[in-house]
Design an enzyme around this catalytic site. Structure first.
Site, mmCIF file in Angstrom:
data_model
loop_
_atom_site.group_PDB
_atom_site.id
_atom_site.type_symbol
_atom_site.label_atom_id
_atom_site.label_comp_id
_atom_site.label_asym_id
_atom_site.label_seq_id
_atom_site.Cartn_x
_atom_site.Cartn_y
_atom_site.Cartn_z
ATOM 1 N N LEU A 158 4.915 1.598 5.024
ATOM 2 C CA LEU A 158 5.662 0.168 4.705
ATOM 3 C C LEU A 158 6.635 0.367 3.795
ATOM 4 O O LEU A 158 7.103 -0.697 3.334
ATOM 5 C CB LEU A 158 4.604 -0.759 4.191
ATOM 6 C CG LEU A 158 3.383 -1.096 5.354
ATOM 7 C CD1 LEU A 158 2.393 -2.068 4.882
ATOM 8 C CD2 LEU A 158 3.970 -1.531 6.675
ATOM 9 N N PRO B 93 0.886 -1.158 -0.110
ATOM 10 C CA PRO B 93 -0.172 -0.120 0.076
ATOM 11 C C PRO B 93 0.980 1.219 0.233
ATOM 12 O O PRO B 93 1.885 1.283 0.671
ATOM 13 C CB PRO B 93 -0.958 -0.260 1.374
ATOM 14 C CG PRO B 93 -0.192 -1.038 2.157
ATOM 15 C CD PRO B 93 0.478 -2.045 1.303
ATOM 16 N N ASP C 266 14.967 2.861 5.162
ATOM 17 C CA ASP C 266 14.087 2.250 4.237
ATOM 18 C C ASP C 266 14.739 1.390 2.945
ATOM 19 O O ASP C 266 14.652 0.331 2.796
ATOM 20 C CB ASP C 266 12.995 3.052 3.803
ATOM 21 C CG ASP C 266 11.994 3.299 4.924
ATOM 22 O OD1 ASP C 266 12.301 2.930 5.910
ATOM 23 O OD2 ASP C 266 10.954 3.892 4.703
ATOM 24 N N SER D 263 6.819 1.994 0.677
ATOM 25 C CA SER D 263 6.719 1.821 -0.732
ATOM 26 C C SER D 263 7.595 2.524 -1.553
ATOM 27 O O SER D 263 7.915 2.238 -2.586
ATOM 28 C CB SER D 263 5.281 2.115 -1.005
ATOM 29 O OG SER D 263 4.907 3.409 -1.219
ATOM 30 N N SER D 264 7.760 3.798 -0.989
ATOM 31 C CA SER D 264 9.042 4.534 -1.983
ATOM 32 C C SER D 264 10.103 4.212 -1.975
ATOM 33 O O SER D 264 10.899 3.818 -3.140
ATOM 34 C CB SER D 264 8.907 6.088 -1.359
ATOM 35 O OG SER D 264 9.432 5.921 0.104
HETATM 36 N N1 LIG Z 1 3.762 1.350 -7.150
HETATM 37 C C1 LIG Z 1 4.469 2.341 -7.139
HETATM 38 N N2 LIG Z 1 4.667 2.929 -8.415
HETATM 39 C C2 LIG Z 1 4.949 4.426 -8.688
HETATM 40 N N3 LIG Z 1 5.362 4.982 -7.489
HETATM 41 C C3 LIG Z 1 5.243 4.533 -6.204
HETATM 42 C C4 LIG Z 1 4.670 3.320 -6.061
HETATM 43 N N4 LIG Z 1 4.511 3.035 -4.582
HETATM 44 C C5 LIG Z 1 5.152 4.271 -3.905
HETATM 45 N N5 LIG Z 1 5.236 4.987 -4.942
HETATM 46 C C6 LIG Z 1 5.869 6.435 -4.493
HETATM 47 O O1 LIG Z 1 6.300 6.529 -3.337
HETATM 48 C C7 LIG Z 1 5.226 7.654 -2.759
HETATM 49 C C8 LIG Z 1 4.648 7.278 -1.371
HETATM 50 O O2 LIG Z 1 5.875 7.310 -0.236
HETATM 51 P P1 LIG Z 1 5.944 7.815 1.027
HETATM 52 O O3 LIG Z 1 5.326 8.872 1.161
HETATM 53 O O4 LIG Z 1 7.231 7.701 1.479
HETATM 54 O O5 LIG Z 1 5.378 6.594 1.743
HETATM 55 P P2 LIG Z 1 5.617 4.916 2.035
HETATM 56 O O6 LIG Z 1 6.964 4.883 1.623
HETATM 57 O O7 LIG Z 1 5.442 4.999 3.340
HETATM 58 O O8 LIG Z 1 4.508 4.207 1.346
HETATM 59 C C9 LIG Z 1 4.165 7.608 -3.694
HETATM 60 O O9 LIG Z 1 3.426 8.647 -3.692
HETATM 61 C C10 LIG Z 1 4.786 7.422 -5.097
HETATM 62 O O10 LIG Z 1 5.497 8.613 -5.296
HETATM 63 C C1 LIG Z 2 9.774 8.754 9.026
HETATM 64 C C2 LIG Z 2 11.031 7.981 8.331
HETATM 65 O O1 LIG Z 2 11.698 7.637 9.716
HETATM 66 C C3 LIG Z 2 10.593 6.821 7.817
HETATM 67 C C4 LIG Z 2 9.483 6.697 6.821
HETATM 68 O O2 LIG Z 2 8.944 5.639 6.365
HETATM 69 P P1 LIG Z 2 7.820 5.716 5.259
HETATM 70 O O3 LIG Z 2 8.113 6.217 3.988
HETATM 71 O O4 LIG Z 2 6.631 6.308 6.062
HETATM 72 O O5 LIG Z 2 7.611 3.927 5.077
HETATM 73 C C5 LIG Z 2 11.834 8.678 7.518
HETATM 74 C C6 LIG Z 2 13.201 8.351 7.118
HETATM 75 O O6 LIG Z 2 13.775 7.386 7.877
HETATM 76 O O7 LIG Z 2 13.970 8.747 6.192
HETATM 77 MG MG LIG Z 3 8.685 6.277 2.249
#
Ligand SMILES: Nc1ncnc2c1ncn2[C@@H]1O[C@H](COP(=O)(O)OP(=O)(O)O)[C@@H](O)[C@H]1O
Ligand SMILES: C[C@@](O)(CCOP(=O)(O)O)CC(=O)O
Ligand SMILES: [Mg+2]
Length: 337
Positions: free
Chosen positions: A118, A113, A164, A120-121
């Site tokens: 988790l 998600p 991450d 995803s970035s």
């Molecule tokens: N499957 C995907 N395809 C393209 N970009 C993605 C995908 N998954 C995540 N991203 C990128 O990562 C961003 C989310 O990252 P972030 O805000 O760090 O949250 P998290 O890492 O916790 O999921 C999305 O807005 C997008 O830019």
């Molecule tokens: C808030 C932080 O400690 C973790 C962020 O993790 P996520 O993108 O929310 O999965 C930022 C970082 O370590 O760069």
């Molecule tokens: Mg992230």
């Protein structure tokens, strides 16, 4: 040697202890989990970089209908921003290799998600770097891919600790501090992840904590220091020869303290705290946010109570995910030469 087509995958993670404070150079502990992002990279004849992001909702989509036609427009600024991690990942790899004017198509499918804490970035950045570097014939170690993934997060988010992309690249269970990291002894953790269903942007949450810290450093500094200390304590417990039950009890207490401190930083939400309390009431030894917060996920440590905790999370309106730690980080799944 370059390839015709490469499929790579990289895992999600949970931060067991120390999110946010890790951005300030304090230690943190994270584990890769068994949800993955898959990236296929291949050459195309157009000379362009083409990104097919199958799991990303297009922000700013405008659709016009007439009786016999349908016309789609998009807010290109927003769409480009959302693909920032993938674009920067491709650009960084292109700087290291000769593409000879060839175009590259990158196609992404993900089980993780988005914006849910988790990682995803990091997973999308690591899997993209892994796939494109192998396509171009670069021999990068998983650690090197993790370092490039950190650069991607810094470019897109402005700030990133690097934990991450590191754990996504190397997998397993890690201790991380200021760019230095090592594997902790592998432990099966009886955890349940609870997803609120809403998302938070790491870029915005990290910037919000930074603003608060700058406004009141004398209040925020001790909170961040306490987070660092509790991670040191968690590491001592994990590496000790205490039996599993005792380890889990102390780790659970430390999780609850960590959650309280994250709440004090301002990154919890009503829903996250509801899921945290629901899990504790159902018998979890500890429960806390994982990742940046502002929505997204919490996780609970619940030896012998995973199904009760999963039910409690569902009743509280969240989505439980029973997940396992992934020993493997970046994986090259297929190479067609
Ligand atoms: N499957 C995907 N395809 C393209 N970009 C993605 C995908 N998954 C995540 N991203 C990128 O990562 C961003 C989310 O990252 P972030 O805000 O760090 O949250 P998290 O890492 O916790 O999921 C999305 O807005 C997008 O830019
Ligand atoms: C808030 C932080 O400690 C973790 C962020 O993790 P996520 O993108 O929310 O999965 C930022 C970082 O370590 O760069
Ligand atoms: Mg992230």
């Amino acid at each position: 040697m370059s390839a015709k087509r490469v499929l790579a995958s990289a895992p999600a993670k949970i931060i067991l202890f120390g999110e946010h404070s890790v951005v300030y150079g304090k230690p943190a502990i994270a584990a890769a989990i068994d949800l993955r992002t898959y990236v296929r990279a291949e050459f195309n004849d157009t000379g362009a970089i083409k990104i097919e992001a199958h799991d990303i909702r297009t922000p700013g989509l405008i659709v016009s209908f007439t009786e016999d036609s349908i016309y789609f427009e998009s807010d290109y600024g927003k769409a480009a921003e959302v693909l920032g991690y993938v674009r920067e990942a491709i650009e960084l790899v292109k700087e290291e290799a000769d593409v000879n004017g060839r175009g590259i198509t990158v196609s992404i499918t993900s089980q993780i998600p988005v914006g849910a804490g988790l990682g995803s970035s990091a997973a999308v950045a690591v899997a993209t770097i892994g796939a494109v570097s192998r396509l171009l014939g670069l021999e990068l170690s998983n650690e090197e891919v993790g370092k490039l993934g950190h650069k991607v997060e810094l470019l897109v988010q402005g700030a990133s600790s690097g934990i991450d992309p590191t754990v996504s690249a190397i997998g397993g269970f890690i201790h991380y501090k200021g760019g230095k990291f090592g594997h902790l002894p592998f432990m099966e953790l009886p955890i349940v992840v609870g997803y609120t269903g809403s998302s938070g942007s790491t870029k915005e949450l990290v910037a919000m904590v930074r603003r608060n810290y700058e406004e009141m450093p004398e209040i925020f500094e001790p909170i961040l220091n306490s987070m660092g200390r509790l991670v040191d304590k968690a590491k001592d417990v994990i590496t000790s020869d205490l039996d599993r039950e005792l380890k889990f009890q102390t780790l659970g207490k430390l999780m609850n303290i960590n959650h309280g401190l994250l709440d004090a930083l301002g990154v919890s939400t009503k829903k996250l705290s509801e899921l945290v309390y629901a899990a504790r009431t159902a018998g979890a030894l500890g429960a806390k946010i994982t990742g940046a917060g502002g929505g997204g996920c919490m996780y609970a440590l619940a030896p012998g109570k995973q199904s009760e905790v999963a039910t409690a999370i569902t009743i509280a309106g969240g989505t439980p995910m029973v997940t396992r730690i992934s020993r493997e980080g970046l994986r090259i799944e297929e190479v067609e030469v």
